[in-house]
Design a protein around this motif. Sequence first.
Motif, mmCIF file in Angstrom:
data_model
loop_
_atom_site.group_PDB
_atom_site.id
_atom_site.type_symbol
_atom_site.label_atom_id
_atom_site.label_comp_id
_atom_site.label_asym_id
_atom_site.label_seq_id
_atom_site.Cartn_x
_atom_site.Cartn_y
_atom_site.Cartn_z
ATOM 1 N N LEU A 1 1.820 6.339 -3.716
ATOM 2 C CA LEU A 1 2.702 5.275 -2.914
ATOM 3 C C LEU A 1 3.963 4.934 -3.749
ATOM 4 O O LEU A 1 5.116 5.271 -3.072
ATOM 5 N N LEU B 1 7.622 6.083 -1.822
ATOM 6 C CA LEU B 1 8.632 4.951 -2.007
ATOM 7 C C LEU B 1 9.908 5.796 -2.345
ATOM 8 O O LEU B 1 11.165 5.690 -1.925
ATOM 9 N N GLU C 1 5.051 1.773 4.584
ATOM 10 C CA GLU C 1 6.192 1.716 3.437
ATOM 11 C C GLU C 1 7.401 2.669 3.769
ATOM 12 O O GLU C 1 8.661 2.215 3.760
ATOM 13 N N SER C 2 7.064 3.749 4.166
ATOM 14 C CA SER C 2 8.262 4.787 4.180
ATOM 15 C C SER C 2 8.652 4.879 5.728
ATOM 16 O O SER C 2 9.970 5.208 6.165
#
Length: 258
Positions: A132, A136, A167-168
């Motif tokens: 993660l 990011l 998230e991305s």
Amino acid sequence: MKVVRNKYGSRRVQKLFGISDDVDAFFYAAILRRFFHIITDNYASYVAIRAMVVFDQVKGHALYDHVLHHALDIYIASNQYGCIALNKFITDADDPFYRNLLLEVVGRNAPCLSNDPSENFVVQHVLKLHDLLCRLNVAVRLRGHCVDLSFKKYGSYIVEKLLEAEESMAVVVLEFLECDGDRLMRLARNEFGNFVVFKAIRVTQEMSRVDPFWGLVHKLMPFLHLLRRSRGINIVNILLIKNNILQTSWSRLFKLPS
């Protein structure tokens, strides 16, 4: 070098690792002395990879330090075989400290790595690891570059991978929404970009990101006639379906009683 650059010589040298401390020390010194030449050679690179696994912790850490030094200053990844070796080092790193350092190096240099025919494979590789923090880091570093990358063959692969995690994904979609409609249309018609735009529309729908999804749909609808005559026909189909659903919903909402 003559021995380890040979397919069979490389294999035989690897079999000598771990026999004794003296033998390991001999090869350890030889590898460090010609490290960059070894790591960027097709068969010799496997000697360094094997040494990382077999040698004791002190020697292993010294080899990792060399990887970090060359990855920063000379870019092992710019070489076809160095790229493969670097990916292997990142995957097999049994020390979290060095693994995180390697991931940080790749993330920090993501813009220049992503634009190189060989180096981009390193960025693709770290995105597959589902780390993660690294994901990011890559996404933040590529903010503002996603549209340009999507026009290119290998760059589009990286942007597609960024779209696979929520998230991305937000970074990519926001850049698409902020760019000019005409530029997004040209990307949607591009031989590589059309796959990226289609995936952006699909993943925002699947992740129930309503505002970004409809934002992309409305931004592309004025260019429907141009998309029909291009590689963006896959995007046309989903736009037409969603537009029909929207029109039906509005007609039902404002339908007057008989």
